[in-house]
Design a protein around this motif. Sequence first.
Motif, PDB file in Angstrom:
ATOM      1  N   VAL A 163     105.942  89.694 -74.591  1.00  0.00           N
ATOM      2  CA  VAL A 163     106.929  90.600 -74.004  1.00  0.00           C
ATOM      3  C   VAL A 163     106.389  92.021 -73.934  1.00  0.00           C
ATOM      4  O   VAL A 163     106.517  92.711 -72.910  1.00  0.00           O
ATOM      5  CB  VAL A 163     108.242  90.556 -74.813  1.00  0.00           C
ATOM      6  CG1 VAL A 163     109.179  91.685 -74.407  1.00  0.00           C
ATOM      7  CG2 VAL A 163     108.933  89.207 -74.631  1.00  0.00           C
ATOM      8  N   ALA A 164     105.753  92.472 -75.003  1.00  0.00           N
ATOM      9  CA  ALA A 164     105.240  93.841 -75.046  1.00  0.00           C
ATOM     10  C   ALA A 164     104.186  94.070 -73.969  1.00  0.00           C
ATOM     11  O   ALA A 164     104.175  95.125 -73.313  1.00  0.00           O
ATOM     12  CB  ALA A 164     104.667  94.139 -76.427  1.00  0.00           C
ATOM     13  N   VAL A 165     103.288  93.113 -73.766  1.00  0.00           N
ATOM     14  CA  VAL A 165     102.250  93.280 -72.752  1.00  0.00           C
ATOM     15  C   VAL A 165     102.866  93.273 -71.355  1.00  0.00           C
ATOM     16  O   VAL A 165     102.473  94.059 -70.482  1.00  0.00           O
ATOM     17  CB  VAL A 165     101.168  92.195 -72.888  1.00  0.00           C
ATOM     18  CG1 VAL A 165     100.139  92.327 -71.764  1.00  0.00           C
ATOM     19  CG2 VAL A 165     100.470  92.285 -74.236  1.00  0.00           C
ATOM     20  N   GLN A 166     103.836  92.396 -71.133  1.00  0.00           N
ATOM     21  CA  GLN A 166     104.501  92.361 -69.835  1.00  0.00           C
ATOM     22  C   GLN A 166     105.140  93.707 -69.504  1.00  0.00           C
ATOM     23  O   GLN A 166     104.972  94.257 -68.410  1.00  0.00           O
ATOM     24  CB  GLN A 166     105.573  91.263 -69.829  1.00  0.00           C
ATOM     25  CG  GLN A 166     106.310  91.094 -68.500  1.00  0.00           C
ATOM     26  CD  GLN A 166     105.467  90.412 -67.442  1.00  0.00           C
ATOM     27  OE1 GLN A 166     104.461  89.770 -67.764  1.00  0.00           O
ATOM     28  NE2 GLN A 166     105.861  90.537 -66.190  1.00  0.00           N
ATOM     29  N   ARG A 167     105.857  94.263 -70.464  1.00  0.00           N
ATOM     30  CA  ARG A 167     106.555  95.525 -70.229  1.00  0.00           C
ATOM     31  C   ARG A 167     105.578  96.687 -70.047  1.00  0.00           C
ATOM     32  O   ARG A 167     105.870  97.648 -69.329  1.00  0.00           O
ATOM     33  CB  ARG A 167     107.529  95.797 -71.370  1.00  0.00           C
ATOM     34  CG  ARG A 167     108.689  94.815 -71.413  1.00  0.00           C
ATOM     35  CD  ARG A 167     109.545  94.997 -72.650  1.00  0.00           C
ATOM     36  NE  ARG A 167     110.334  96.218 -72.580  1.00  0.00           N
ATOM     37  CZ  ARG A 167     111.636  96.252 -72.295  1.00  0.00           C
ATOM     38  NH1 ARG A 167     112.297  95.137 -72.034  1.00  0.00           N
ATOM     39  NH2 ARG A 167     112.287  97.401 -72.288  1.00  0.00           N
ATOM     40  N   ALA A 168     104.414  96.600 -70.691  1.00  0.00           N
ATOM     41  CA  ALA A 168     103.409  97.651 -70.554  1.00  0.00           C
ATOM     42  C   ALA A 168     102.555  97.472 -69.305  1.00  0.00           C
ATOM     43  O   ALA A 168     101.769  98.359 -68.961  1.00  0.00           O
ATOM     44  CB  ALA A 168     102.511  97.681 -71.785  1.00  0.00           C
ATOM     45  N   SER A 169     102.708  96.341 -68.621  1.00  0.00           N
ATOM     46  CA  SER A 169     101.902  96.062 -67.434  1.00  0.00           C
ATOM     47  C   SER A 169     102.639  96.361 -66.135  1.00  0.00           C
ATOM     48  O   SER A 169     102.013  96.606 -65.100  1.00  0.00           O
ATOM     49  CB  SER A 169     101.469  94.589 -67.428  1.00  0.00           C
ATOM     50  OG  SER A 169     100.683  94.270 -68.561  1.00  0.00           O
ATOM     51  N   PHE A 170     103.967  96.302 -66.178  1.00  0.00           N
ATOM     52  CA  PHE A 170     104.768  96.465 -64.970  1.00  0.00           C
ATOM     53  C   PHE A 170     105.822  97.542 -65.205  1.00  0.00           C
ATOM     54  O   PHE A 170     106.714  97.374 -66.046  1.00  0.00           O
ATOM     55  CB  PHE A 170     105.443  95.145 -64.589  1.00  0.00           C
ATOM     56  CG  PHE A 170     104.465  94.052 -64.232  1.00  0.00           C
ATOM     57  CD1 PHE A 170     103.975  93.936 -62.936  1.00  0.00           C
ATOM     58  CD2 PHE A 170     104.024  93.154 -65.193  1.00  0.00           C
ATOM     59  CE1 PHE A 170     103.066  92.947 -62.609  1.00  0.00           C
ATOM     60  CE2 PHE A 170     103.116  92.158 -64.877  1.00  0.00           C
ATOM     61  CZ  PHE A 170     102.632  92.050 -63.579  1.00  0.00           C
ATOM     62  N   ASP A 171     105.711  98.625 -64.467  1.00  0.00           N
ATOM     63  CA  ASP A 171     106.674  99.714 -64.606  1.00  0.00           C
ATOM     64  C   ASP A 171     108.082  99.202 -64.307  1.00  0.00           C
ATOM     65  O   ASP A 171     108.314  98.517 -63.302  1.00  0.00           O
ATOM     66  CB  ASP A 171     106.335 100.851 -63.645  1.00  0.00           C
ATOM     67  CG  ASP A 171     105.026 101.540 -64.002  1.00  0.00           C
ATOM     68  OD1 ASP A 171     104.598 101.416 -65.158  1.00  0.00           O
ATOM     69  OD2 ASP A 171     104.445 102.191 -63.115  1.00  0.00           O
ATOM     70  N   GLY A 172     109.015  99.529 -65.176  1.00  0.00           N
ATOM     71  CA  GLY A 172     110.399  99.127 -64.968  1.00  0.00           C
ATOM     72  C   GLY A 172     110.732  97.727 -65.432  1.00  0.00           C
ATOM     73  O   GLY A 172     111.882  97.286 -65.299  1.00  0.00           O
ATOM     74  N   SER A 173     109.757  96.998 -65.974  1.00  0.00           N
ATOM     75  CA  SER A 173     110.029  95.641 -66.441  1.00  0.00           C
ATOM     76  C   SER A 173     111.057  95.643 -67.564  1.00  0.00           C
ATOM     77  O   SER A 173     110.997  96.467 -68.475  1.00  0.00           O
ATOM     78  CB  SER A 173     108.740  94.983 -66.943  1.00  0.00           C
ATOM     79  OG  SER A 173     109.024  93.732 -67.555  1.00  0.00           O
ATOM     80  N   ARG A 174     111.997  94.690 -67.504  1.00  0.00           N
ATOM     81  CA  ARG A 174     112.995  94.523 -68.546  1.00  0.00           C
ATOM     82  C   ARG A 174     112.826  93.191 -69.276  1.00  0.00           C
ATOM     83  O   ARG A 174     113.737  92.721 -69.954  1.00  0.00           O
ATOM     84  CB  ARG A 174     114.399  94.610 -67.945  1.00  0.00           C
ATOM     85  CG  ARG A 174     114.696  95.973 -67.307  1.00  0.00           C
ATOM     86  CD  ARG A 174     116.121  96.045 -66.790  1.00  0.00           C
ATOM     87  NE  ARG A 174     116.421  97.355 -66.224  1.00  0.00           N
ATOM     88  CZ  ARG A 174     117.597  97.690 -65.694  1.00  0.00           C
ATOM     89  NH1 ARG A 174     118.578  96.794 -65.653  1.00  0.00           N
ATOM     90  NH2 ARG A 174     117.785  98.897 -65.199  1.00  0.00           N
ATOM     91  N   PHE A 175     111.641  92.605 -69.130  1.00  0.00           N
ATOM     92  CA  PHE A 175     111.359  91.326 -69.780  1.00  0.00           C
ATOM     93  C   PHE A 175     111.604  91.444 -71.277  1.00  0.00           C
ATOM     94  O   PHE A 175     111.199  92.419 -71.914  1.00  0.00           O
ATOM     95  CB  PHE A 175     109.907  90.943 -69.500  1.00  0.00           C
ATOM     96  CG  PHE A 175     109.553  89.521 -69.836  1.00  0.00           C
ATOM     97  CD1 PHE A 175     110.269  88.460 -69.326  1.00  0.00           C
ATOM     98  CD2 PHE A 175     108.464  89.254 -70.662  1.00  0.00           C
ATOM     99  CE1 PHE A 175     109.916  87.153 -69.620  1.00  0.00           C
ATOM    100  CE2 PHE A 175     108.101  87.954 -70.962  1.00  0.00           C
ATOM    101  CZ  PHE A 175     108.832  86.900 -70.444  1.00  0.00           C
ATOM    102  N   SER A 176     112.271  90.453 -71.846  1.00  0.00           N
ATOM    103  CA  SER A 176     112.660  90.493 -73.253  1.00  0.00           C
ATOM    104  C   SER A 176     112.335  89.173 -73.927  1.00  0.00           C
ATOM    105  O   SER A 176     111.982  88.187 -73.275  1.00  0.00           O
ATOM    106  CB  SER A 176     114.160  90.772 -73.375  1.00  0.00           C
ATOM    107  OG  SER A 176     114.902  89.644 -72.897  1.00  0.00           O
ATOM    108  N   GLN A 177     112.504  89.147 -75.242  1.00  0.00           N
ATOM    109  CA  GLN A 177     112.292  87.887 -75.959  1.00  0.00           C
ATOM    110  C   GLN A 177     113.331  86.844 -75.545  1.00  0.00           C
ATOM    111  O   GLN A 177     113.019  85.648 -75.507  1.00  0.00           O
ATOM    112  CB  GLN A 177     112.343  88.139 -77.469  1.00  0.00           C
ATOM    113  CG  GLN A 177     111.150  88.945 -77.978  1.00  0.00           C
ATOM    114  CD  GLN A 177     111.097  89.035 -79.480  1.00  0.00           C
ATOM    115  OE1 GLN A 177     110.990  88.015 -80.173  1.00  0.00           O
ATOM    116  NE2 GLN A 177     111.184  90.255 -80.009  1.00  0.00           N
TER     117      GLN A 177
END
Length: 288
Positions: A163-177
């Motif tokens: 989740v942390a890498v996803q959110r740091a890779s895409f601006d505005g991502s709200r991906f969560s556990q």
Amino acid sequence: MTIVLGTPEVDGLNEVVHALRAWQDDGEPAQPHPGDLGWFWRFGAEATARAVRTWSRDGEILAMGLLDGPDLVRLAIAPHAERDEELARRLSEDVTDPARGVLGEGAAYVEAPPGALVRDRLAERGWTSGEAWTPLRRDLADPVPDPGPRIAVTTPDGAHVRVAVQRASFDGSRFSQDHWRAMAAGSPYADARCLIAHDREGRAVAAVTVWSAGPGRPGLLEPMGVHRDHRRKGHGRAIVVAAAAALRALGSSSAIVRTPSSNVGAVATYESAGFQRLPETRDLCRPS
């Protein structure tokens, strides 16, 4: 028999996944994959079912539409039905008329397989060419070289790293556990893996999710991202090579990905990892 437009219940999603798997073929143009449905599953099974439309005749699903946002439907079509006149006419009517419950009023976009007759029928209704996309494919007949960095497969206990890498890779991502757990509970994820690349200091620097459609069929990368603080260091190429290796281990015949043509950096990353660029495709656009 008349073609029927439908929206599946949750317990009908597996039939849609099965159809999408059967339509994947290296000899056919790339089109929506079971992994596209699997990635959408992060919003939950109920939301996924609401976002799916099917077109069936005599009990056979001939086409599937995934409402990937309020103004975009991604169409997958059974290869033997891509030039079916009745289906093409019905698809074009249903996606054009807001009363049919597919797309709403105003500007809208349709992704459809290259060569499918529905593209011609939509053009006749005034739809025009939209955004350009570049599909890429890597053949997996031969072994894939070692990607280099440490690659870890995400487990439920390690979902927070993914989740942390996803959110740091895409601006505005709200991906969560919660999103990851919902995705992992979906039937497409039974043949999927989330991979994390770590640098020499042990930091998680890139991630990808790979989706198999079964042995001997193309597998999909969706999504792939590199942490914004660790770009331009080869981590993108490394995670893409690792993705290809993971799909080969799952029995996939090839690895496929699709990215906006305007994202020249992403296209270059995939090519550096052994992917071959395929002919560019374009969405179809209904102006507002």
